[in-house]
Structures are given as C-alpha cells and as structure tokens.
Write an enzyme that holds these catalytic residues in place. Structure first.
Site, PDB file in Angstrom:
ATOM      1  N   ASP A 264       0.913  -1.135   0.000  1.00  0.00           N
ATOM      2  CA  ASP A 264       0.000   0.000   0.000  1.00  0.00           C
ATOM      3  C   ASP A 264       0.954   1.186   0.000  1.00  0.00           C
ATOM      4  O   ASP A 264       1.494   1.557   1.042  1.00  0.00           O
ATOM      5  CB  ASP A 264      -0.869   0.015   1.260  1.00  0.00           C
ATOM      6  CG  ASP A 264      -1.889   1.142   1.213  1.00  0.00           C
ATOM      7  OD1 ASP A 264      -1.531   2.218   0.681  1.00  0.00           O
ATOM      8  OD2 ASP A 264      -3.014   0.967   1.685  1.00  0.00           O
ATOM      9  N   HIS A 265       1.207   1.731  -1.188  1.00  0.00           N
ATOM     10  CA  HIS A 265       2.345   2.659  -1.279  1.00  0.00           C
ATOM     11  C   HIS A 265       2.161   3.907  -0.412  1.00  0.00           C
ATOM     12  O   HIS A 265       3.115   4.594  -0.098  1.00  0.00           O
ATOM     13  CB  HIS A 265       2.674   3.015  -2.730  1.00  0.00           C
ATOM     14  CG  HIS A 265       1.669   3.894  -3.383  1.00  0.00           C
ATOM     15  ND1 HIS A 265       0.542   3.411  -3.980  1.00  0.00           N
ATOM     16  CD2 HIS A 265       1.617   5.227  -3.517  1.00  0.00           C
ATOM     17  CE1 HIS A 265      -0.158   4.411  -4.461  1.00  0.00           C
ATOM     18  NE2 HIS A 265       0.468   5.535  -4.191  1.00  0.00           N
ATOM     19  N   HIS A 327      -5.939   2.622   0.765  1.00  0.00           N
ATOM     20  CA  HIS A 327      -5.229   3.813   1.256  1.00  0.00           C
ATOM     21  C   HIS A 327      -6.001   4.555   2.350  1.00  0.00           C
ATOM     22  O   HIS A 327      -5.465   4.864   3.402  1.00  0.00           O
ATOM     23  CB  HIS A 327      -4.961   4.801   0.118  1.00  0.00           C
ATOM     24  CG  HIS A 327      -4.299   4.188  -1.074  1.00  0.00           C
ATOM     25  ND1 HIS A 327      -3.262   3.300  -0.972  1.00  0.00           N
ATOM     26  CD2 HIS A 327      -4.519   4.341  -2.398  1.00  0.00           C
ATOM     27  CE1 HIS A 327      -2.876   2.933  -2.187  1.00  0.00           C
ATOM     28  NE2 HIS A 327      -3.631   3.545  -3.066  1.00  0.00           N
TER      29      HIS A 327
END
Ligand code: NAD
Length: 573
Positions: A264-265, A327
């Site tokens: 999950d950047h 996110h």
C-alpha cells in the site's frame, strides 16, 4: 550464548529446528544480530538440527559465536548509519509494465545510488517480450534516467547493470520458470545473492495466483537453508471479501503470512509515517485526540487527472475499491488507533486491526454515502471528456470515479465522531490530507460579531503534494476592535529538513529486502477493510447511478448535501 541468537541457541537440545527454519523461511530479521549473522545462524541451526553428532563447541563455531566482537554500527538498533540490505536479489514479474518502468526500477536505482543495496544486488525481470539481457538493461537505463529521484551516475548504473537478467516468457510457460530458477542460482554463484530473493508481482491482479503457483511448482518459493524468499503483492488485493480470502488462501499455501508483503504505497510516504511520530512521540496531541475534543475527521485523496489509458483496469473497479478500501482505511486506522506497545509489525497490526474491526457503517447508506462520475469540463486550461466518453469505457458504466462515505469508530475514544472519507478523479487539484477538526470552544466571552469569521480549529496532515502539517486556530485581527479570524501555523518537510523525502517505493522495496514488515498491511487488515466496503458496494449496485460532477470541481453536490445534513461542510484543501 543464548541471548545472542534468538530461537537458535537452545537449538542443540530439541526446540531449535522449528524456530530456526521458520525464521529462515519467513526471513524475519534477527533481533539481536544483523542480517548476515542471522543468515549464518539460521543456516547453522538448520543444518545443526539435521546433524546427529553436534557438540556445543561445534555449534558455537558454526554460529561464529566464538568472537566477542560485534560491530555496533551493524546493530539493528543503531541509527548512526542507514540500514543497508544484506545480500539479495529482486525478481520483478511484469517488468515491462507501467509500474515497473515508472516506479519500481527507478526506486531500485535510487536505493543503489544512496548506497542502500548490497554490492552484488541483482535484478531479474520477467515478462512476455523477447528481450535479451542487454535490451533489458537499456530499457531499465532509460526508465531510470527519466524517472529516478536522485542524480544519474554512470558508475552506480554500471554496477547495477552487471547484476541484471531478463527472462522472457508467459506466466504459464514452465520453460521460462526453469530459466528463472537457473538465473537465480547463477546469480547466487556469481554475485553472492546467497539465495535471498524477493518476488515482486507487478502484474495484472488476475495473474497473482498463477505466478505464485508457478513459483511453488518450480521450487522458487522454497528458500535454501539459511536464506529467505518473500513475495510482494501489488494492489488491488481482491475486489471484495470473498476474492481477497481466496487470494490469501492461494498465497498462504505457498508462502507463510510473514513472507508476504502487500504494497500500500501510501504507507511508504514519510508524511503517513509521521502520523505515528506526531501522535506518539509528543505529549501535546494525544490529550485532545478523542471524542471530548474532536468534532469529526475528514480524509481526502483527490486527483486532478482522469483515468488516462487505464480504462481496462479501472472500469468495474472504481474509486472506492481503488482508494478507500486500502489507502484511506489505512490512513483512518493510523489516525484513530491506540498507541502500539512497540513499533513493530505485530504491534501495529494489533492496533490497526482493532480500529478496522470497530468501524460501524451508517444505517442509511443512501444518506451517508455518495458516488459520482466526472462529466466533461475544463481542467488545467484544457477541455476534458467525461468518464463515459473516455476511450474504452462502456457508455452505460456505473463505475464510480468519486466516492464519499461516513464511518464511525465504535470505541470509547471515538464514539460519536464521524470519519468522512472521500476520493475522486478530476477534482480541483491533486491533494491528500487528513484533517482532524475540533469542536468549538464551549463558551465564548466575545460578541458573536467578533467570531463571525472564526472556523473550527483543525490539525491537518498534508500527505501530498505539499508534505507537512498545518494547525488552524483563531487569532485576533490587528486593530482597535476585537475581531477573531482563522490563521494557520505550518510545518513543511521541505523547510524543516534538508533531505528530500524518498519515494514511497524506495522505502518499501528496501523494507522488503530488510524483512521489515511495519509498513505492509497484513491479510487480516485487507479482509477487515473489504468487510467495511462490501455492503456499500452492494448497496450502490442495487440503487441508482453515480451522480455526475463537472471535471475540475470538488465532486457532486450530493456529497456537499451529505455533510450539510450533519451540519458540517467539506474542507477546500
Ligand atoms: P501493466 O499492464 O502496465 O503491466 C503488466 C505486466 O505484466 C507487463 O509487463 C506484461 O508484459 C506482464 N504480463 C501480463 N500478462 C502476462 C502473461 N500472461 N505472461 C507474462 N507477462 C505478462 O500493469 P501495471 O500498470 O504496471 O500494473 C502492475 C500491477 O501494479 C497491477 O497489479 C496494478 O494493479 C498495480 N498497480 C499499478 C499502478 C500504476 O501506477 N501503474 C499503481 C498501483 C498499483
């Protein structure tokens, strides 16, 4: 001796094999010893358990515990030097794709340029095209030059390029996987990667199970004794709870949960990690971080672009699945969670999971959720088409490009405090922020005219692009009358620190190689997040269509009405 080797020292009796092999399989970093020693220890302990005539002396020798000297700068707790990955390699599946070229390979170069990769680091690319190793190197070279964050240096590039290999083939092609295995073994011998490999699945999600099964079939998922294997999975992680569970099952048939790193950047961003620093390293915020002082929380991720060329990926998925499920729920969990007992992956998981499990959906989903689709409009001085006119989109599509939901966290700290989450494409500007909005002062000694211009106090984490934090409060306007207006106090990363923030993918790839799982959501979090979103998606599926909003605006009027019904309004970020 036993305090030097976690799980390994008592090896000589009986209990060591499971501990040592589990540690080797999961590749979790040894607490008391840095990478290389941990690997030696695991090798020794694994082979030790197989050996019948083991003596305490031979074990100590094999574990290199005879020397008293420990390099303090290699100690995991020492922060004087940055952590550098131990001997290892990265295999990228889907290496010719958009993500690999724009983000992953530039991030690998940036890590090498910052001296954070080991000298023999190797990069193996796997994808369908017929390239030779040199062509591959050229493509990586070009993407790195175009997208790297740090300056391009020929000598760094040369060293990296020496360890690059390309394997052309389809995911169903056994021959290609045999070639991959041979390449990995060759690199172990020629570059000293020590059997330590991370497999990055930068491929369309429908191929995740296939690639993982192929890794198992060809013996690539099994780490040789003393080394590690890890799998890195991109989003989306399923499209609902059922599919996420199925995917987790396939993954965990091949890799232990600790070996799986889900990207999950957002969690790789400095500003997101700063939520925890701000809350838990300071004293002044926590006392007001609760229902007694907070009125509500708004979490926004807005994009100014449309779907670009990604119609195939986006249609049928939509903004809530693409952004809220992962996110925004992660940002919410970090904002709402209790203090973890330690800053490690298990403790963080425990606290985030408690928040996700306490989330309560509104009873009337139609009143407290909104979805929209961008219509044509003007953006950045250019006329842009609506979602339904985009190339490759079904004109009858019901996919949301905007979503807003109201959630509550049913626990003592947050009871009655709404969390409003919204995301959208083609909105006013690109911004991600978390705004904790406070209640009004319980009593005002000033005339109501004095405070006409006073809004609610707020603490805003600016996640991107202008990384930092804003505190908003009322202040007297200079002059003879008492007039109070909102002012703000800013902290900007760019001004307070000389170092620029690394790209999220740099941080995350390094963490994978180090075996540090703090910033990676675990399967339980993914499943809980789908449990939150699934009823909303099911409701939307059965009721109506997305509301239209003009490109360049801040979303559909229905979203404003949704907050107005609660006596609140959206912030204009
Ligand atoms: P892409 O379509 O551009 O690339 C896919 C890659 O997979 C290509 O290299 C292609 O050759 C390879 N591939 C596809 N089918 C194959 C097969 N049968 N055999 C062998 N190789 C095959 O996709 P992308 O945009 O790079 O995305 C990769 C992953 O990352 C996806 O899971 C996506 O959801 C995720 N992701 C991408 C972005 C982004 O910005 N592009 C952002 C977040 C997550």
């Amino acid at each position: 001796m036993s305090d030097k080797l976690p799980g390994g020292a008592s090896a000589k009796a009986s209990g060591a094999k499971p501990a040592a092999t589990a540690a080797a399989k999961a590749g979790t970093p040894a607490k008391a010893k840095p990478d290389a020693t941990a690997a030696t220890a695991a090798t020794a302990a694994t082979s030790a358990s197989a050996s019948a005539d083991l003596t305490p002396e031979s074990l100590a020798q094999a574990l290199d515990l005879t020397s008293d000297w420990d390099n303090p700068l290699r100690h995991p707790g020492d922060r004087r030097l940055p952590k550098i990955a131990g001997p290892s390699g990265l295999v990228i599946f889907g290496v010719t794709g958009d993500l690999a070229r724009k983000k992953l390979m530039p991030a690998v170069y940036d890590l090498a340029n910052r001296g954070l990769l080991p000298p023999g680091f190797s990069l193996v690319g796997f994808a369908r095209r017929d390239w030779e190793d040199e062509d591959f190197a050229q493509i990586v070279h070009d993407s790195v030059r175009e997208h790297a964050r740090t300056e391009f240096r020929e000598e760094v590039w040369q060293q990296l390029a020496e360890g690059m290999r390309f394997i052309p083939g389809d995911f169903g092609d056994d021959q290609a996987f045999k070639q991959l295995r041979a390449a990995v073994e060759e690199l172990d011998a020629s570059r000293g990667t020590s059997g330590n490999y991370a497999f990055y699945l930068s491929v369309p999600p429908k191929f995740f199970p296939k690639v993982v099964k192929q890794l198992k079939k060809h013996g690539l998922a099994d780490a040789p004794a003393g080394s590690w294997r890890r799998a890195v999975i991109e989003k989306p992680f399923g499209h609902n709870l059922k599919s996420a569970r199925e995917l987790n099952k396939v993954l965990h048939d091949v890799f232990d949960p600790e070996q799986v790193f889900r990207i999950d950047h957002y969690l790789g961003k400095e500003t997101v990690q700063n939520i925890l620093a701000l809350r838990f390293a300071n004293q002044m915020y926590e006392p007001v971080w609760n229902r007694s002082y907070v009125d509500h929380v708004q979490i926004t991720m807005a994009e100014d672009i449309g779907i670009g060329g990604r119609a195939g990926y986006y249609d049928g998925i939509g903004s809530a699945r693409d952004v809220i499920q992962n996110h925004l729920l992660q940002l919410m969990a970090l904002t709402a969670m209790e203090e973890p007992i330690a800053f490690d992956a298990d403790s963080l998981l425990t606290e985030k999971l408690k928040v996700l499990k306490s989330v309560r959906l509104p009873e009337e989903l139609g009143e407290h959720t909104v979805r929209g689709q961008y219509a044509e409009g003007w953006q950045g001085g250019a006329k842009v088409p609506g979602y339904l006119e985009e190339e490759g989109i079904d004109p009858a599509s019901k996919t949301d490009t905007y979503a807003a939901v109201k959630l509550e966290v049913d626990n003592r700290r947050w009871a009655g405090v709404p969390f409003y989450l919204r995301t959208g494409k083609r909105l006013g500007r690109r911004v991600t922020e978390i705004a904790v909005v406070f209640q009004r002062a319980p009593h005002s000694p000033f005339d109501s005219t004095a405070t006409e211009e006073l809004g609610a106090n707020a603490i805003v984490f600016r996640v991107q692009p202008d990384e930092g934090m804003t505190v908003r409060f009322g202040s007297k306007v200079p002059g003879t009358s008492m007039e109070i207006r909102d002012v703000s106090m800013d902290f900007a990363y760019g001004e307070s620190f000389t170092e620029s923030s690394p790209e999220a993918y740099e941080r995350l790839i390094l963490d994978v190689l180090l075996g540090d799982a703090n910033l990676f959501p675990r399967h339980q979090e993914v499943e809980e997040s789908w449990k939150i979103l699934d009823p909303i998606e099911e409701y939307w599926d059965k009721h109506g269509r997305p509301a239209q909003y003009a490109s360049g605006s801040w979303g559909p009027g229905e979203a404003d009405e949704m907050l107005a019904r609660d006596g609140r309004s959206w912030r204009r970020p």
